[in-house]
Design an enzyme around this catalytic site. Structure first.
Site, PDB file in Angstrom:
ATOM      1  N   GLY A  94      35.706  33.154  44.237  1.00  0.00           N
ATOM      2  CA  GLY A  94      34.978  34.325  44.717  1.00  0.00           C
ATOM      3  C   GLY A  94      34.239  34.988  43.571  1.00  0.00           C
ATOM      4  O   GLY A  94      33.786  34.316  42.643  1.00  0.00           O
TER       5      GLY A  94
ATOM      6  N   THR B 272      42.512  37.653  46.467  1.00  0.00           N
ATOM      7  CA  THR B 272      42.135  37.199  47.809  1.00  0.00           C
ATOM      8  C   THR B 272      41.690  35.753  47.737  1.00  0.00           C
ATOM      9  O   THR B 272      40.911  35.385  46.860  1.00  0.00           O
ATOM     10  CB  THR B 272      40.982  38.052  48.378  1.00  0.00           C
ATOM     11  OG1 THR B 272      39.886  38.020  47.454  1.00  0.00           O
ATOM     12  CG2 THR B 272      41.418  39.481  48.626  1.00  0.00           C
TER      13      THR B 272
ATOM     14  N   GLU C 136      38.039  36.753  53.031  1.00  0.00           N
ATOM     15  CA  GLU C 136      39.025  36.811  51.949  1.00  0.00           C
ATOM     16  C   GLU C 136      40.404  37.233  52.420  1.00  0.00           C
ATOM     17  O   GLU C 136      40.686  38.428  52.517  1.00  0.00           O
ATOM     18  CB  GLU C 136      38.579  37.829  50.893  1.00  0.00           C
ATOM     19  CG  GLU C 136      37.187  37.644  50.367  1.00  0.00           C
ATOM     20  CD  GLU C 136      36.864  38.709  49.326  1.00  0.00           C
ATOM     21  OE1 GLU C 136      37.743  39.035  48.506  1.00  0.00           O
ATOM     22  OE2 GLU C 136      35.744  39.221  49.334  1.00  0.00           O
TER      23      GLU C 136
ATOM     24  N   HIS D  16      52.270  38.035  49.710  1.00  0.00           N
ATOM     25  CA  HIS D  16      53.351  37.258  49.117  1.00  0.00           C
ATOM     26  C   HIS D  16      53.054  37.116  47.627  1.00  0.00           C
ATOM     27  O   HIS D  16      51.888  37.026  47.246  1.00  0.00           O
ATOM     28  CB  HIS D  16      53.407  35.867  49.778  1.00  0.00           C
ATOM     29  CG  HIS D  16      54.414  34.945  49.172  1.00  0.00           C
ATOM     30  ND1 HIS D  16      55.747  34.996  49.517  1.00  0.00           N
ATOM     31  CD2 HIS D  16      54.290  33.958  48.253  1.00  0.00           C
ATOM     32  CE1 HIS D  16      56.405  34.076  48.823  1.00  0.00           C
ATOM     33  NE2 HIS D  16      55.546  33.429  48.050  1.00  0.00           N
TER      34      HIS D  16
ATOM     35  N   TYR E  49      43.301  27.297  44.223  1.00  0.00           N
ATOM     36  CA  TYR E  49      41.897  26.942  44.484  1.00  0.00           C
ATOM     37  C   TYR E  49      41.835  25.488  44.952  1.00  0.00           C
ATOM     38  O   TYR E  49      42.564  24.634  44.454  1.00  0.00           O
ATOM     39  CB  TYR E  49      41.059  27.101  43.213  1.00  0.00           C
ATOM     40  CG  TYR E  49      40.812  28.549  42.842  1.00  0.00           C
ATOM     41  CD1 TYR E  49      40.030  29.371  43.647  1.00  0.00           C
ATOM     42  CD2 TYR E  49      41.359  29.081  41.676  1.00  0.00           C
ATOM     43  CE1 TYR E  49      39.802  30.701  43.306  1.00  0.00           C
ATOM     44  CE2 TYR E  49      41.130  30.412  41.325  1.00  0.00           C
ATOM     45  CZ  TYR E  49      40.351  31.212  42.152  1.00  0.00           C
ATOM     46  OH  TYR E  49      40.131  32.513  41.813  1.00  0.00           O
TER      47      TYR E  49
ATOM     48  N   ARG F  22      39.971  47.563  61.194  1.00  0.00           N
ATOM     49  CA  ARG F  22      38.903  48.577  61.033  1.00  0.00           C
ATOM     50  C   ARG F  22      37.631  47.868  60.590  1.00  0.00           C
ATOM     51  O   ARG F  22      37.687  46.737  60.107  1.00  0.00           O
ATOM     52  CB  ARG F  22      39.314  49.615  59.984  1.00  0.00           C
ATOM     53  CG  ARG F  22      39.547  48.983  58.617  1.00  0.00           C
ATOM     54  CD  ARG F  22      39.910  50.005  57.548  1.00  0.00           C
ATOM     55  NE  ARG F  22      40.222  49.335  56.283  1.00  0.00           N
ATOM     56  CZ  ARG F  22      39.354  49.093  55.325  1.00  0.00           C
ATOM     57  NH1 ARG F  22      38.092  49.463  55.456  1.00  0.00           N
ATOM     58  NH2 ARG F  22      39.722  48.469  54.206  1.00  0.00           N
TER      59      ARG F  22
ATOM     60  N   PHE G 123      33.835  54.656  49.927  1.00  0.00           N
ATOM     61  CA  PHE G 123      35.024  55.101  49.210  1.00  0.00           C
ATOM     62  C   PHE G 123      34.571  55.882  47.982  1.00  0.00           C
ATOM     63  O   PHE G 123      33.604  55.484  47.327  1.00  0.00           O
ATOM     64  CB  PHE G 123      35.888  53.909  48.802  1.00  0.00           C
ATOM     65  CG  PHE G 123      36.470  53.167  49.982  1.00  0.00           C
ATOM     66  CD1 PHE G 123      37.604  53.632  50.629  1.00  0.00           C
ATOM     67  CD2 PHE G 123      35.864  52.009  50.456  1.00  0.00           C
ATOM     68  CE1 PHE G 123      38.136  52.969  51.730  1.00  0.00           C
ATOM     69  CE2 PHE G 123      36.382  51.338  51.560  1.00  0.00           C
ATOM     70  CZ  PHE G 123      37.523  51.817  52.196  1.00  0.00           C
TER      71      PHE G 123
HETATM   72  N1  RBF Z   1      35.584  45.641  50.454  1.00  0.00           N
HETATM   73  C1  RBF Z   1      34.763  46.658  50.787  1.00  0.00           C
HETATM   74  O1  RBF Z   1      33.704  46.783  50.217  1.00  0.00           O
HETATM   75  N2  RBF Z   1      35.089  47.558  51.767  1.00  0.00           N
HETATM   76  C2  RBF Z   1      36.258  47.485  52.441  1.00  0.00           C
HETATM   77  O2  RBF Z   1      36.492  48.313  53.345  1.00  0.00           O
HETATM   78  C3  RBF Z   1      37.163  46.425  52.119  1.00  0.00           C
HETATM   79  N3  RBF Z   1      38.346  46.304  52.747  1.00  0.00           N
HETATM   80  C4  RBF Z   1      39.200  45.270  52.410  1.00  0.00           C
HETATM   81  C5  RBF Z   1      40.419  45.130  53.072  1.00  0.00           C
HETATM   82  C6  RBF Z   1      41.290  44.096  52.757  1.00  0.00           C
HETATM   83  C7  RBF Z   1      42.587  43.975  53.473  1.00  0.00           C
HETATM   84  C8  RBF Z   1      40.939  43.175  51.731  1.00  0.00           C
HETATM   85  C9  RBF Z   1      41.861  42.063  51.362  1.00  0.00           C
HETATM   86  C10 RBF Z   1      39.736  43.301  51.075  1.00  0.00           C
HETATM   87  C11 RBF Z   1      38.843  44.333  51.402  1.00  0.00           C
HETATM   88  N4  RBF Z   1      37.613  44.476  50.764  1.00  0.00           N
HETATM   89  C12 RBF Z   1      36.779  45.505  51.090  1.00  0.00           C
HETATM   90  C13 RBF Z   1      37.114  43.386  49.913  1.00  0.00           C
HETATM   91  C14 RBF Z   1      37.285  43.594  48.444  1.00  0.00           C
HETATM   92  O3  RBF Z   1      36.225  44.393  47.993  1.00  0.00           O
HETATM   93  C15 RBF Z   1      37.233  42.197  47.820  1.00  0.00           C
HETATM   94  O4  RBF Z   1      38.361  41.492  48.199  1.00  0.00           O
HETATM   95  C16 RBF Z   1      37.165  42.271  46.315  1.00  0.00           C
HETATM   96  O5  RBF Z   1      36.006  42.923  45.935  1.00  0.00           O
HETATM   97  C17 RBF Z   1      37.203  40.870  45.712  1.00  0.00           C
HETATM   98  O6  RBF Z   1      36.088  40.134  46.060  1.00  0.00           O
HETATM   99  P1  ADP Z   2      38.288  35.033  43.410  1.00  0.00           P
HETATM  100  O1  ADP Z   2      37.251  36.063  43.239  1.00  0.00           O
HETATM  101  O2  ADP Z   2      37.941  33.722  42.790  1.00  0.00           O
HETATM  102  O3  ADP Z   2      38.721  34.885  44.839  1.00  0.00           O
HETATM  103  P2  ADP Z   2      40.709  36.511  42.977  1.00  0.00           P
HETATM  104  O4  ADP Z   2      40.960  37.404  41.826  1.00  0.00           O
HETATM  105  O5  ADP Z   2      40.499  37.139  44.314  1.00  0.00           O
HETATM  106  O6  ADP Z   2      39.516  35.594  42.595  1.00  0.00           O
HETATM  107  O7  ADP Z   2      41.913  35.511  43.014  1.00  0.00           O
HETATM  108  C1  ADP Z   2      42.186  34.762  44.124  1.00  0.00           C
HETATM  109  C2  ADP Z   2      42.950  33.505  43.833  1.00  0.00           C
HETATM  110  O8  ADP Z   2      44.274  33.808  43.413  1.00  0.00           O
HETATM  111  C3  ADP Z   2      43.082  32.771  45.150  1.00  0.00           C
HETATM  112  O9  ADP Z   2      42.029  31.864  45.349  1.00  0.00           O
HETATM  113  C4  ADP Z   2      44.416  32.082  44.997  1.00  0.00           C
HETATM  114  O10 ADP Z   2      44.209  30.797  44.452  1.00  0.00           O
HETATM  115  C5  ADP Z   2      45.215  32.929  44.020  1.00  0.00           C
HETATM  116  N1  ADP Z   2      46.243  33.801  44.634  1.00  0.00           N
HETATM  117  C6  ADP Z   2      47.422  34.071  44.042  1.00  0.00           C
HETATM  118  N2  ADP Z   2      48.167  34.877  44.795  1.00  0.00           N
HETATM  119  C7  ADP Z   2      47.458  35.165  45.913  1.00  0.00           C
HETATM  120  C8  ADP Z   2      47.701  35.968  47.075  1.00  0.00           C
HETATM  121  N3  ADP Z   2      48.850  36.640  47.243  1.00  0.00           N
HETATM  122  N4  ADP Z   2      46.733  36.021  48.026  1.00  0.00           N
HETATM  123  C9  ADP Z   2      45.579  35.361  47.863  1.00  0.00           C
HETATM  124  N5  ADP Z   2      45.288  34.596  46.794  1.00  0.00           N
HETATM  125  C10 ADP Z   2      46.209  34.476  45.800  1.00  0.00           C
HETATM  126 MG    MG Z   3      39.096  36.515  46.091  1.00  0.00          MG
END
Ligand code: RBF
Ligand code: ADP
Ligand code: MG
Length: 406
Positions: free
Chosen positions: A260, A272, A336, A341, A349, A362, A368
């Site tokens: 990501g 994520t 994402e 856990h 990956y 939502r 924010f």
């Molecule tokens: N990103 C947003 O810009 N607005 C949101 O309301 C928002 N809600 C999220 C809720 C959950 C449960 C998760 C896992 C992610 C959310 N994100 C949201 C995404 C977040 O910005 C993103 O996972 C990180 O920026 C990493 O790419």
């Molecule tokens: P990216 O921007 O590359 O998605 P993140 O910082 O979101 O980077 O890291 C996500 C990576 O971390 C996932 O692709 C996965 O391999 C690993 N990971 C470890 N723990 C978790 C978790 N609890 N939920 C989701 N991904 C996880």
């Molecule tokens: Mg991610």
């Protein structure tokens, strides 16, 4: 709402039915037969465009030799055989059920105004009994008095209002396309606009007076009937919308974990597992966004395990800023799942991931006040997810064979 709503009128494609999915599937098959294949780039270029333009973009993106016209004709022929496979748009089945329930504002009328020709409509709703019986008036694109006056011409909405014997000013139209939005407003109706095309700015072209009759929402799941004087939904749990009452609404995403923006863990402390966009496009309309929950599995990496997950599907609007491009999120939709856990620092990956999406929390938000506020909200989403998934109907889905890779 100053004026009571007496009738609700739906557009079909992209509002009730996710025909886009079907079109992408057919395009994929046609390209395969030509020895080519639909790439992510080609898909992104063509999504949301009218059919001929979409084919031209695909041809350009893939460097094909065929003409857009030929591919268009071929796809229309194949689509005829598959219209009945179209699934409901997220929230559409639930909304239409709700509007027809006993106890709903007694005399609420329901109509359909579609550009689809009547013979094709029959195919599209062939195995959708609800859509076959629910509309008290149906106006089609090839009706005598409509032909040649398609949306944005208001004719179809004026006609459906007249058939339902309601004033347009007391009619609420659900539309996903800019031309439909304009048609509904020109007819004098109110419009709930659920754009199919991401980052669409159709309202900008409207007069101030017209804009007052538009309510934009990112998905039908975010529609609040109370704002229009209609009965509230009664199916929410912990403020979320569970999909289990209508099993056909459950979304099954199977894809690969990809890189990501690299800020989940580092900036937010919330990793994520981003799912490849093609896998998501296969099962969800391009414009559908929101924060959801469900169960996830990594069948090859952690066989037999099922994880609760809160997931974000959308554009990460918080990171999309006007002047300084802090997140390079603009223009890239992500899916994402945050698995609730602790994997002890391991990443996965490239792994296959299954996500069974069981409810809507939502809409995604860009509003924010700080990064901390976003993080707090995401953590709250995680807590809500755990509570809702503890319910019996939700627990039963842990056994769903989809999670075992079937
Ligand atoms: N990103 C947003 O810009 N607005 C949101 O309301 C928002 N809600 C999220 C809720 C959950 C449960 C998760 C896992 C992610 C959310 N994100 C949201 C995404 C977040 O910005 C993103 O996972 C990180 O920026 C990493 O790419
Ligand atoms: P990216 O921007 O590359 O998605 P993140 O910082 O979101 O980077 O890291 C996500 C990576 O971390 C996932 O692709 C996965 O391999 C690993 N990971 C470890 N723990 C978790 C978790 N609890 N939920 C989701 N991904 C996880
Ligand atoms: Mg991610």
């Amino acid at each position: 709402m100053a004026v009571p709503i007496e009738a609700v009128v739906f557009d079909l494609d992209g509002t009730c039915l996710s025909t886009e999915q079907l079109i992408v599937d057919v395009a994929r098959r046609i390209l395969q037969r030509k020895g080519s294949s639909l790439t992510k780039e080609a898909l992104e270029q063509s999504i949301g465009k009218p059919p001929l333009d979409a084919w031209q973009s695909t041809i350009d993106a893939l460097g094909l030799e065929q003409s857009a016209e030929d591919l268009y004709v071929e796809s229309e022929a194949e689509l005829t055989e598959h219209w009945h496979d179209a699934s409901y748009m997220p929230g559409a089945l639930r909304l239409i059920h709700h509007l027809t329930q006993r106890g709903q504002t007694a005399s609420l009328k329901i109509g359909l105004a579609t550009s689809t020709p009547r013979a094709v409509l029959a195919k599209k709703i062939q195995n959708k009994p609800l859509l076959q019986r629910v509309f008290q008036a149906v106006v089609c694109g090839d009706d005598d008095d409509i032909r040649g006056r398609g949306k944005p011409h208001p004719a179809c909405f004026l006609k459906v209002c007249s058939l339902l014997s309601v004033e347009p000013s007391r009619t609420l139209v659900f539309e996903d396309a800019p031309s439909g939005l304009v048609a509904a407003l020109e007819a004098g109706c109110h419009c709930v606009y659920v754009p199919s095309i991401a980052n669409d700015s159709a309202e900008e072209a409207l007069s101030e007076a017209m804009r007052q009759r538009v309510t934009r929402i990112p998905t039908l799941l975010a529609f609040d009937p109370v704002a229009f004087g209609l009965e509230a939904f009664r199916d929410t749990v912990e403020g979320t919308i569970p999909f289990v009452e209508h099993p056909e609404s459950v979304i099954r995403i199977r894809g690969t974990v990809v890189k990501g923006f690299g800020r989940g863990s580092s900036e937010l402390g919330i990793p994520t597992a981003n799912v490849d966009t093609m896998a998501v496009a296969r099962v969800l309309p391009g414009a559908t966004t929101g924060i959801f929950y469900g169960w996830a599995s990594l069948p090859d990496t952690y066989p037999g395990k099922v994880y609760a997950t809160a997931l974000s599907i959308g554009w990460n609007p918080f990171f999309k800023s006007g002047d300084d491009d802090v997140g390079s999120a603009a223009g890239k939709k992500t899916c994402e799942p945050w698995l609730l856990h602790d994997f002890g620092g391991e990443d996965f990956y490239g792994a296959e991931i299954n996500v069974l999406v069981l409810g809507f929390i939502r809409p995604e938000s860009g509003e924010f006040s700080s990064l901390e506020a976003l993080i707090d909200r995401i953590k709250e989403d995680g807590e809500v997810t755990k509570r809702v998934l503890a319910g019996e109907a939700m627990m039963a889905f842990r056994e769903d064979e989809f999670l075992r890779g079937q």
